[in-house]
Design a protein around this motif. Structure first.
Motif, mmCIF file in Angstrom:
data_model
loop_
_atom_site.group_PDB
_atom_site.id
_atom_site.type_symbol
_atom_site.label_atom_id
_atom_site.label_comp_id
_atom_site.label_asym_id
_atom_site.label_seq_id
_atom_site.Cartn_x
_atom_site.Cartn_y
_atom_site.Cartn_z
ATOM 1 N N HIS A 302 -1.606 6.273 3.313
ATOM 2 C CA HIS A 302 -0.515 6.364 2.335
ATOM 3 C C HIS A 302 0.267 7.670 2.460
ATOM 4 C CE1 HIS A 302 -0.519 2.819 -0.040
ATOM 5 N NE2 HIS A 302 -1.674 2.997 -0.652
ATOM 6 N N GLU A 332 1.451 -1.328 0.015
ATOM 7 C CA GLU A 332 0.023 -1.446 -0.261
ATOM 8 C C GLU A 332 -0.649 -2.438 0.690
ATOM 9 O OE1 GLU A 332 -1.720 0.426 -1.950
ATOM 10 O OE2 GLU A 332 -0.425 1.361 -3.433
ATOM 11 N N THR A 335 -0.826 -1.073 4.290
ATOM 12 C CA THR A 335 -1.821 -0.009 4.280
ATOM 13 C C THR A 335 -3.226 -0.598 4.225
ATOM 14 O OG1 THR A 335 -0.280 1.535 3.215
ATOM 15 C CG2 THR A 335 -2.620 2.038 3.027
#
Length: 603
Positions: A302, A332, A335
């Motif tokens: 992130h 998200e 990731t």
């Protein structure tokens, strides 16, 4: 390379327009005391506390924990008027230093707010530091005072230190409120170690753990993840930060993480930490430790993908209200694809373990009825009202932008590779260059896919991101060298239930849409007391048995296709006719062609 105390700036930088003094007030009362000084306030200066923290998309109303607020100017009390739930206005004159004092109640053990007791302290500025409105872009200074904290406590943060003592207490300086809000502090008696990755000093701080932890393995494994990710983004170049701090708290029962620009706050279960004295460190990591490493990898990734590359809607955070975006499936979800993949690329897990993690993710999505109602783009937008407000109907109405977003990334990566037109790795780096490490829109994602893949991927994005259809993950994995098999689904999934088994009781948590349990009339909150079967022969008595676990139901059923479930609901005993469902399947992945897998997993 030791991460020694920084002395780059004077302790009282005259450029700081806003100054905070934060001290441990009373650990047993869970109170931090805060003094806020505005050097040159506007007349009738206004202040506000954020209502949310970036990275956790829910309005949390941090002002509920602020108390005892008062203001003074020139030694005289100044009236404060509360304007709404999180804003105040001082009745002050312009130009003369204005001081506010207040306390913050800190007893939330998550990574999102603030916590203080006799064992440790932690805080984010978003829940402790009022914003001086109109001055957010000016430098902000923070002095961290020991106050009533034990003398052996230390402090750590990613925020740049101006002048601190050897324990980390002292003066820090942020370029603006955004930087201050993005640099949490951890306090307490902690283990601390340093390592270098990508030429940059990293610090790892661990609280809440005992001396039995194999800290050498934890630090080395973390370093390998960091090296792999820095090389992924920058090759031999330097990452976009000068230092990085991992802040991990080990608890009896907890899990979570929150990303920041040059640090992360993490929580794990103590039992998930590696144990010192193990006979062979080369042995396969426990499932819990693998989960922890995946969390570390996720939050570190992130640092690029959401803290720098970020939705265009987040170009400037609005701390006063929800910040909507449809792109959390990318930030998200992608990731979540790369977090476990980097454990494999760093050599911390093998091919078989990685494929097991992928299969788990696929099964989670397939076992969520809400995937048929909500796209991941909608799930991203609805995060503020649905994702963090989990209820008994959540799996029936929503899909996770983490899990399905990770599968979108997987399918795009394998499609690009199968077509011989590059990979998702190249797409991510293309986006970093295209957006100069800054805000992006979905149009940039589409353009990067076209640039790398040589064609438009509009149909895939329409189906996989903006639609509710299935994903071709199994087909793509098989073509890439994975062995695709199917086993019987877990009993709870076959029945359409999610249950809790504790204290000799079987409680229904969720009834999944379209399942046998819903058809029988089960409801969330029921306690499943027992089962009853019709007489085996004429004149024989009916059978009735007490149950405390779901597998007992199956064992008692034998081959009988139906039974009567005895449940307690609002203290009434109900008899529910349950028709046993047909067999269902769950995916299992293994290694079929290691060479074909290596071209992907070892990229």
């Amino acid at each position: 390379m030791p991460m020694s105390t920084t002395r780059r700036r004077p302790s009282r930088d005259t450029a700081a327009a806003v100054r905070y003094r934060i001290a441990v007030d009373n650990p047993h009362s869970h109170l931090f005391s805060v003094t806020l000084t505005v050097e040159r306030p506007a007349a009738r200066q206004r202040f506000a506390l954020p209502v949310w923290i970036p990275g956790s998309y829910l309005v949390r109303e941090f002002s509920q924990h602020l108390q005892g607020l008062d203001a003074r100017q020139g030694g005289q009390a100044v009236a404060l008027k509360q304007l709404d739930k999180h804003r105040w206005q001082a009745d002050n004159a312009a130009g003369q230093a204005l001081e506010l004092r207040y306390q913050v109640y800190a007893f939330d053990a998550s990574v999102r707010t603030a916590f203080l007791d006799a064992t440790r302290g932690f805080f984010n500025a978003t829940s402790t530091c009022l914003r001086a409105l109109g001055l957010e872009d000016r430098p902000h200074a923070l002095t961290l005072e020991r106050g009533n904290a034990p003398e052996d406590w230390q402090a750590a943060s990613g925020l740049g230190a101006a002048r601190t003592d050897e324990h980390g207490f002292g003066d820090y300086l942020a370029t603006d409120y955004d930087e201050l809000a993005d640099c949490p502090f951890t306090l307490g008696r902690f283990f601390s170690a340093e390592f270098v990755a990508g030429g940059v000093p990293h610090r790892f701080v661990l609280t809440g753990a005992g001396g039995w932890v194999d800290t050498e393995r934890l630090i080395e494994d973390t370093r390998r993840v960091c090296e792999a990710q820095i090389a992924f983004w920058h090759g031999d170049g330097a990452p976009p930060f000068e230092r990085y701090v991992f802040m991990l708290h080990a608890s009896g029962d907890g899990y979570g993480g929150l990303e920041h620009r040059n640090s992360t706050a993490l929580i794990c279960q103590r039992n998930d930490l590696p144990r010192a004295g193990a006979k062979d460190r080369a042995l396969k990591a426990s499932d819990g430790y693998t989960t922890l490493l995946g969390l570390i990898s996720h939050e570190y990734f992130h640092t690029w993908n959401v803290k720098r590359l970020r939705p265009a809607e987040f170009a400037r955070y609005d701390y006063d209200a929800e910040n909507y975006t449809e792109l959390l499936w990318f930030f998200e979800g992608f990731t979540s694809y790369y977090d476990d993949l980097f454990l494999r690329r760093a050599g911390l897990i093998d091919d078989a373990t990685y494929l097991q993690l992928v299969a788990k993710n696929i099964n989670q999505v397939n076992q969520t009825p809400g995937r048929l109602l909500q796209s991941v783009a909608q799930a991203s937008f609805d995060a503020w009202v649905k994702y963090y407000r989990v209820g008994e109907n959540t799996p029936n109405a929503t899909v996770s932008y983490y899990t399905k977003g990770a599968l979108v990334a997987l399918c795009l990566d394998l499609t690009l590779r199968d077509e011989g037109q590059g990979s998702l790795d190249e797409v991510m780096r293309e986006l970093w260059r295209r957006c100069d490490g800054g805000p992006l829109r979905e149009s940039e994602v589409r353009a990067a896919l076209r640039r790398v893949g040589g064609r438009a991927y509009g149909a895939e994005l329409a189906d996989w991101v903006h639609g509710t259809g299935g994903l071709p993950a199994e087909r793509l994995l098989k073509a890439r060298g994975a062995k695709v098999q199917h086993d019987a689904a877990p009993l709870a999934q076959r029945l359409g239930l999610r249950v809790g088994e504790a204290g000799g009781a079987l409680h229904i948590k969720t009834v999944l849409r379209g399942g046998a349990a819903e058809a029988a009339g089960f409801a969330a909150g029921d306690e499943w007391l027992g089962v009853e079967f019709a007489p085996a022969r004429r004149g024989a008595p009916a059978e009735a048995w007490r149950v405390a676990r779901l597998d007992e139901v199956d064992a008692l059923r034998g081959a009988r296709p139906r039974l009567t479930a005895l449940v307690s609901r609002d203290r009434q005993i109900l008899r529910l006719a349950l028709h046993w469902p047909e067999e269902q399947q769950a995916l299992r992945l293994g290694v079929d062609d290691a060479a074909r897998l290596a071209a992907w997993l070892n990229a």
